[in-house]
Design a protein around this motif. Structure first.
Motif, short mmCIF file in Angstrom:
data_model
loop_
_atom_site.label_atom_id
_atom_site.label_comp_id
_atom_site.label_asym_id
_atom_site.label_seq_id
_atom_site.Cartn_x
_atom_site.Cartn_y
_atom_site.Cartn_z
N LYS A 202 47.33 39.25 48.18
CA LYS A 202 47.03 39.91 46.90
C LYS A 202 47.41 41.39 46.97
O LYS A 202 48.02 41.92 46.02
CB LYS A 202 45.54 39.76 46.59
CG LYS A 202 45.10 40.46 45.31
CD LYS A 202 43.61 40.34 45.10
CE LYS A 202 43.16 41.10 43.85
NZ LYS A 202 41.68 41.04 43.68
N VAL A 208 52.09 34.16 43.29
CA VAL A 208 51.36 32.90 43.41
C VAL A 208 50.71 32.84 44.78
O VAL A 208 51.37 33.07 45.80
CB VAL A 208 52.31 31.69 43.24
CG1 VAL A 208 51.56 30.38 43.53
CG2 VAL A 208 52.90 31.66 41.84
N ARG A 223 39.33 31.87 45.60
CA ARG A 223 39.64 32.26 44.22
C ARG A 223 39.04 33.63 43.92
O ARG A 223 39.69 34.48 43.31
CB ARG A 223 39.11 31.22 43.23
CG ARG A 223 39.89 29.92 43.20
CD ARG A 223 41.31 30.13 42.69
NE ARG A 223 41.35 30.69 41.34
CZ ARG A 223 41.37 29.98 40.23
NH1 ARG A 223 41.35 28.65 40.29
NH2 ARG A 223 41.42 30.55 39.06
N THR A 228 45.40 32.51 43.25
CA THR A 228 45.67 32.16 41.85
C THR A 228 45.29 30.72 41.55
O THR A 228 45.00 30.37 40.40
CB THR A 228 47.16 32.38 41.53
OG1 THR A 228 47.96 31.66 42.48
CG2 THR A 228 47.52 33.85 41.58
#
Length: 359
Positions: A202, A208, A223, A228
């Motif tokens: 991230k 993705v 999550r 994602t």
């Protein structure tokens, strides 16, 4: 007390492969030149500790490698200003002199630094310590170069987890794989390390991030950390295909250490994709794959130890990122136990992403 005194301590010791670790009273000698003795405050229980029952390199051995403590004493000629400092213990200390280190690749060091001689003994017999640390003990003796100061305000338990879960996970994404913005990433196994790979992906601005795990709570945690999409292993191929528009992932991280999971991740790689092996497989495990297809698709398999980090630089940086909240840590802790409770953890499912020992 002086640095010349040996101390009685309690430790979790694995006597033989296949056995169950036990708590034992041990003797911890004073540190030698270039070494420090650390009174432990907290330690994380990593999957590698649990796997030591299967294939620790040396037994008997004091377990534990992910810990934080306070410097109690230093060896002859050591830096006395370190005494009283709260420190994270690095379990891989580059020598700085081998051909890899001299080329700036300390993560590939061929002569890592440990203590000069065994400092822990049981009934007069020397004990090995896991990964040059052995922090499932009330005291640990390590090289001074393995000490990383912990910033004020970061709880002991949080700081301890930086020593492996955070460092290996963030490092795997950032340094081993060098994830680029817009990348398609898959993470097979989102326990303590895998959850931090998600955060690393991230932070690298991956487009993705697919988290694959059989545990629904771990999928939910992934999550929350930035994945994602999250799915069970049996759905991974279809989910990856949909999430990537049929391209497959650019980088797949296997964080379980099982060849069958590695094979599943390989099947989801796209052209030019890389499989990064982070999970500690059994020493005799073998991975089978189709070399012609692998060659034609120009793929690669990469091994990852400690997230390819430069301990003195990257551990300090990651401690700061955890202290300021950039990298979350509190959600990793599922259970806190005492040292004497540790043997019971072997052979039972982990609660949460990490169990932490409070000394």
């Amino acid at each position: 007390m002086t640095a010349a005194e040996a101390l009685e301590a309690h430790a979790v010791v694995l006597d033989a492969h296949g056995g169950r670790p036990r708590c034992a009273e041990v003797r911890v000698e004073p540190p030698g030149a270039g070494e420090a003795r650390v009174r432990m405050l907290a330690a994380g229980v990593c999957h590698t500790d649990l796997a030591a029952v299967r294939d620790a390199r040396t037994v008997p051995v004091v377990l534990g490698h992910e810990g934080v403590g306070v410097v109690e004493s230093v060896g002859p000629g050591g830096d006395n200003e370190l005494v009283g400092t709260r420190v994270l213990l690095s379990w891989k200390t580059p020598c700085g002199r081998c051909r890899r280190c001299l080329k700036g690749a300390g993560h590939l060091c061929e002569a890592t630094i440990g203590v000069a001689a065994p400092r822990v003994s049981l009934r007069g017999a020397p004990l090995a310590v896991m990964l040059d640390v052995g922090c499932f003990c009330t005291y640990a003796v390590v090289p001074e170069q393995a000490l990383i100061a912990v910033p004020p305000g970061l709880p002991d338990a949080h700081a301890a987890l930086v020593g492996c879960a955070v460092a290996t996970g963030i490092g795997a994404a950032e340094l081993t794989a060098k994830i680029e913005p817009g990348a398609f990433v898959g993470v097979w196994g989102v326990g303590g390390v895998g959850a931090n790979i998600v955060v690393g992906a991230k932070l690298a601005l991956a487009e993705v991030i697919v988290a694959v795990d059989p545990d629904c709570d771990r999928r939910a945690a992934a999550r929350a950390r930035g994945a994602t999409v999250a799915c069970a292993p049996e759905d991974a191929a279809a989910v990856v295909a949909e999430a990537t528009g049929g391209h497959g992932v650019d980088t797949a991280f296997e964080v379980v250490g099982r060849p069958e999971v590695m094979s599943e991740a390989l099947e989801c790689l796209g052209v030019g994709g890389r499989l990064v092996l982070v999970g500690a497989a059994a020493r005799d495990a073998q991975l089978l794959f189709e070399p012609r297809r692998f060659m034609s698709r120009q793929q690669a398999i990469i091994g990852c130890i400690y997230g390819s980090i430069r301990p003195r630089f990257d551990l300090e940086r990651l401690l700061r990122l955890c202290a300021d909240g950039t990298v979350p840590v509190a959600d990793l802790i599922g259970r806190t136990v005492g040292l004497r409770d540790v043997p019971e953890l072997f052979g039972r499912p982990t609660e949460g992403l990490r169990t932490v020992i409070a000394f």
